[in-house]
Design a protein around this motif. Structure first.
Motif, mmCIF file in Angstrom:
data_model
loop_
_atom_site.group_PDB
_atom_site.id
_atom_site.type_symbol
_atom_site.label_atom_id
_atom_site.label_comp_id
_atom_site.label_asym_id
_atom_site.label_seq_id
_atom_site.Cartn_x
_atom_site.Cartn_y
_atom_site.Cartn_z
ATOM 1 N N VAL A 72 3.411 -4.646 -8.679
ATOM 2 C CA VAL A 72 2.957 -4.361 -7.327
ATOM 3 C C VAL A 72 3.933 -5.050 -6.383
ATOM 4 O O VAL A 72 4.216 -6.245 -6.526
ATOM 5 C CB VAL A 72 1.530 -4.904 -7.095
ATOM 6 N N PHE A 73 4.495 -4.282 -5.439
ATOM 7 C CA PHE A 73 5.437 -4.815 -4.456
ATOM 8 C C PHE A 73 4.762 -4.852 -3.085
ATOM 9 O O PHE A 73 4.270 -3.830 -2.599
ATOM 10 C CB PHE A 73 6.685 -3.932 -4.359
ATOM 11 N N LEU A 74 4.775 -6.017 -2.468
ATOM 12 C CA LEU A 74 4.264 -6.154 -1.107
ATOM 13 C C LEU A 74 5.423 -6.135 -0.114
ATOM 14 O O LEU A 74 6.537 -6.548 -0.436
ATOM 15 C CB LEU A 74 3.477 -7.447 -0.965
ATOM 16 N N SER A 75 5.142 -5.663 1.082
ATOM 17 C CA SER A 75 6.174 -5.578 2.120
ATOM 18 C C SER A 75 5.707 -6.256 3.390
ATOM 19 O O SER A 75 4.520 -6.588 3.559
ATOM 20 C CB SER A 75 6.498 -4.111 2.422
ATOM 21 N N ASN A 76 6.632 -6.438 4.304
ATOM 22 C CA ASN A 76 6.312 -7.062 5.587
ATOM 23 C C ASN A 76 5.391 -6.189 6.429
ATOM 24 O O ASN A 76 4.782 -6.662 7.382
ATOM 25 C CB ASN A 76 7.607 -7.351 6.366
ATOM 26 N N ALA A 77 5.290 -4.909 6.065
ATOM 27 C CA ALA A 77 4.404 -4.008 6.802
ATOM 28 C C ALA A 77 2.955 -4.116 6.339
ATOM 29 O O ALA A 77 2.051 -3.667 7.040
ATOM 30 C CB ALA A 77 4.889 -2.568 6.660
ATOM 31 N N HIS A 78 2.719 -4.696 5.169
ATOM 32 C CA HIS A 78 1.350 -4.869 4.705
ATOM 33 C C HIS A 78 0.645 -5.962 5.510
ATOM 34 O O HIS A 78 1.281 -6.903 6.003
ATOM 35 C CB HIS A 78 1.323 -5.231 3.214
ATOM 36 N N TYR B 69 -1.751 3.591 -3.755
ATOM 37 C CA TYR B 69 -0.647 4.123 -4.553
ATOM 38 C C TYR B 69 0.020 2.994 -5.332
ATOM 39 O O TYR B 69 0.657 2.108 -4.762
ATOM 40 C CB TYR B 69 0.379 4.803 -3.644
ATOM 41 N N LEU B 70 -0.161 3.016 -6.655
ATOM 42 C CA LEU B 70 0.443 2.042 -7.560
ATOM 43 C C LEU B 70 1.481 2.727 -8.431
ATOM 44 O O LEU B 70 1.493 3.956 -8.552
ATOM 45 C CB LEU B 70 -0.635 1.422 -8.458
ATOM 46 N N ALA B 71 2.329 1.943 -9.077
ATOM 47 C CA ALA B 71 3.247 2.501 -10.067
ATOM 48 C C ALA B 71 2.431 3.046 -11.235
ATOM 49 O O ALA B 71 1.470 2.403 -11.685
ATOM 50 C CB ALA B 71 4.215 1.429 -10.550
ATOM 51 N N PRO B 72 2.774 4.222 -11.757
ATOM 52 C CA PRO B 72 1.980 4.841 -12.819
ATOM 53 C C PRO B 72 2.290 4.272 -14.203
ATOM 54 O O PRO B 72 2.506 5.007 -15.170
ATOM 55 C CB PRO B 72 2.378 6.315 -12.725
ATOM 56 N N ARG C 76 -2.777 10.408 2.699
ATOM 57 C CA ARG C 76 -2.132 9.128 2.988
ATOM 58 C C ARG C 76 -2.546 8.100 1.949
ATOM 59 O O ARG C 76 -3.702 8.021 1.544
ATOM 60 C CB ARG C 76 -2.543 8.612 4.371
ATOM 61 N N TYR C 77 -1.567 7.306 1.514
ATOM 62 C CA TYR C 77 -1.821 6.238 0.552
ATOM 63 C C TYR C 77 -1.233 4.934 1.081
ATOM 64 O O TYR C 77 -0.159 4.930 1.692
ATOM 65 C CB TYR C 77 -1.159 6.542 -0.799
ATOM 66 N N THR C 78 -1.921 3.823 0.830
ATOM 67 C CA THR C 78 -1.303 2.520 1.041
ATOM 68 C C THR C 78 -0.390 2.267 -0.149
ATOM 69 O O THR C 78 -0.836 2.295 -1.298
ATOM 70 C CB THR C 78 -2.358 1.403 1.146
ATOM 71 N N ASP C 79 0.874 2.056 0.126
ATOM 72 C CA ASP C 79 1.899 2.060 -0.924
ATOM 73 C C ASP C 79 2.189 0.652 -1.428
ATOM 74 O O ASP C 79 2.562 -0.226 -0.645
ATOM 75 C CB ASP C 79 3.177 2.692 -0.376
ATOM 76 N N TYR C 80 2.041 0.454 -2.729
ATOM 77 C CA TYR C 80 2.370 -0.824 -3.364
ATOM 78 C C TYR C 80 3.509 -0.670 -4.375
ATOM 79 O O TYR C 80 3.642 -1.463 -5.292
ATOM 80 C CB TYR C 80 1.125 -1.423 -4.017
ATOM 81 N N VAL C 81 4.327 0.362 -4.166
ATOM 82 C CA VAL C 81 5.529 0.561 -4.975
ATOM 83 C C VAL C 81 6.782 0.272 -4.148
ATOM 84 O O VAL C 81 7.719 -0.367 -4.614
ATOM 85 C CB VAL C 81 5.576 1.982 -5.570
ATOM 86 N N GLY C 82 6.785 0.733 -2.909
ATOM 87 C CA GLY C 82 7.895 0.412 -2.008
ATOM 88 C C GLY C 82 9.243 0.865 -2.530
ATOM 89 O O GLY C 82 10.225 0.131 -2.446
ATOM 90 N N SER C 83 9.262 2.116 -3.087
ATOM 91 C CA SER C 83 10.486 2.642 -3.694
ATOM 92 C C SER C 83 10.992 1.717 -4.798
ATOM 93 O O SER C 83 12.180 1.565 -5.007
ATOM 94 C CB SER C 83 11.577 2.874 -2.634
ATOM 95 N N TRP C 84 10.032 1.069 -5.495
ATOM 96 C CA TRP C 84 10.309 0.150 -6.592
ATOM 97 C C TRP C 84 11.040 -1.103 -6.103
ATOM 98 O O TRP C 84 11.839 -1.686 -6.823
ATOM 99 C CB TRP C 84 11.070 0.844 -7.725
ATOM 100 N N GLY C 85 10.756 -1.507 -4.855
ATOM 101 C CA GLY C 85 11.241 -2.802 -4.391
ATOM 102 C C GLY C 85 12.086 -2.852 -3.146
ATOM 103 O O GLY C 85 12.029 -3.838 -2.404
#
Length: 430
Positions: free
Chosen positions: A401-407, A392-395, A51-60
């Motif tokens: 870095v994209f933040l979401s309402n779920a963060h 999980y960051l963009a490589p 499991r990764y905390t995702d900061y890509v969010g499908s690139w937005g």
């Protein structure tokens, strides 16, 4: 061998580089990609169960977080009636009405299938409307992979170290002029040298494909004035910023009214989508009303419309979402700066709203040239440490870095703990 490694070995035999988009490749950071099996909220899971905390969010697009229940259920309902008709649907009308109601500069809008297609079509419309050929773009701004715009482009092109693309002919780019982001003089010179010849000026109002770089005060306003004075169509590429900074995008955030705007990502809720729209007099140049031809079999397909409508309605009806994600962005940027100062690092932290980027350079980053001063080897070490510790960051150094309402603030605290761990480890390196 992990399942991701096994899948990558299979993929490289039948997919170029083993990925269907170069920004998914981990080559520039010295790894092979993780293969993702599912996602929920702020988290993604690979095929090996990590499991990764995702900061890509499908690139937005995943501004609400992954697998949002309302969006998912809207897509399921649409799928029950058929996946595609190749004909007009009510959802297309609802989507057009919604976009026009949320973004004051949009009087008419045409749905397409990707951001690349939206930009290509908007530029064609601008040329048809003005009867001119030349366009201005900015170094490091990425507007999709159409031939005329792969000139000093950002995103994956920067990571690859290639300013242009093989296969793009000189004829395709002869009418593309490059200016320097945040440098008004470079723009004014191009207008002066090409008086009466420039059909359009296209810009990411917040550059988000060479890292994240904000426009300096007055820059966008002056571009608006120059375009008005020269009869040039001002195009905002809001594929990333559209509906992310606020419901009317970067143009509302900065108080600028472009002539045309391109959208993508968020307006599809995770489904393939794009759109371009703006002034009625320009959009009525597009066929079947006008003589600027553009078409697409799957444009406005019911699946993408269902997902996009659900996502945009949630954002419209819940303005507190922007307060949440933008405050998280402020917290992340401020805390990163504090950490770097604590450990004696003069790294640059940039961004606005729910977008953020770290540049491993002591040089203030204002455009393509200064972005390239970042130490990409240091970024690779940083990336590897972060993903090994569940972040999980963009490589690529040059992505957001994209933040979401779920963060949550707890997620941000976790990320900062990992960053501090990296800085402590880096301090022990010779």
């Amino acid at each position: 061998m992990s399942r991701s490694e096994q899948l990558f070995e299979r993929a490289v035999t039948c997919i170029p580089g083993g990925v269907n988009s170069p920004v998914r490749a981990f080559r520039s950071v010295g790894l092979n990609p993780k293969f993702i099996s599912r996602a929920d909220g702020a988290y993604i899971y690979d095929v090996d169960g990590n499991r990764y905390t995702d900061y890509v969010g499908s690139w937005g697009p995943m501004i609400l977080g992954h697998n949002n229940q309302e969006v998912r259920e809207a897509v399921i309902r649409a799928a029950e009636n058929g996946l595609s008709f190749g004909a007009a649907t009510e959802a297309e009308v609802e989507m057009a009405e919604l976009i026009c109601s949320l973004v004051p500069s949009i009087e008419m809008v045409r749905m397409v299938n990707s951001g690349t297609e939206a930009v290509m079509s908007a530029i064609r419309a601008a040329r048809g409307y003005t009867g001119r050929d030349k366009i201005i773009k900015f170094e490091g701004c990425y507007h999709g992979h159409s031939d005329a715009l792969l000139v000093k482009a950002g995103s994956g092109v920067m990571t690859a170290g290639v300013p242009d693309s093989a296969g793009v002919t000189a004829g395709c780019t002869k009418d593309t002029l490059s200016a320097v982001f945040n440098d008004l003089e470079s723009v004014e010179n191009l207008f002066r040298e090409n008086d009466g010849k420039i059909a359009a000026l296209i810009i990411e109002p917040v550059a988000a494909n060479m890292g994240v770089i904000e426009p300096e005060e007055g820059f966008l306003q002056k571009l608006r004035e120059l375009c008005t004075d020269n009869g040039t169509v001002l195009i905002f590429d809001e594929v990333i910023t559209g509906f992310r900074l606020q419901t009317d995008g970067a143009q509302g955030y900065y108080g600028i009214r472009p002539d045309l705007t391109t959208f993508g990502k968020i307006i599809g809720g995770g489904m393939p989508v794009g759109a371009y729209g703006g002034k009625r007099e320009i959009m009525e140049c597009v066929s079947p009303v006008g003589n600027v031809y553009q078409a697409g079999t799957l444009s406005g397909n019911p699946m993408a419309m269902a997902a996009g409508l659900a996502e945009l309605r949630i954002l419209r009806d819940n303005p507190s979402i922007y307060g949440h994600i933008n405050s998280l962005g402020d917290l992340l940027r401020r805390s990163l700066r504090d950490l770097f100062e604590k450990y004696g690092k003069n790294y640059q932290v940039t961004g606005t709203g729910s977008l953020c980027c770290v540049f491993f350079t002591g040089t203030r980053v204002t455009g393509y040239g200064t972005a390239k001063t970042s130490d990409t080897e240091e970024f690779s070490r940083y990336f590897r440490y972060m993903i090994e510790h569940g972040i999980y960051l963009a490589p690529s150094q040059f992505e957001a870095v994209f933040l979401s309402n779920a963060h949550t603030k707890e997620d941000i605290a976790e990320m900062l703990n990992v960053v501090e761990g990296y800085l402590k480890e880096a301090a022990t390196r010779p």
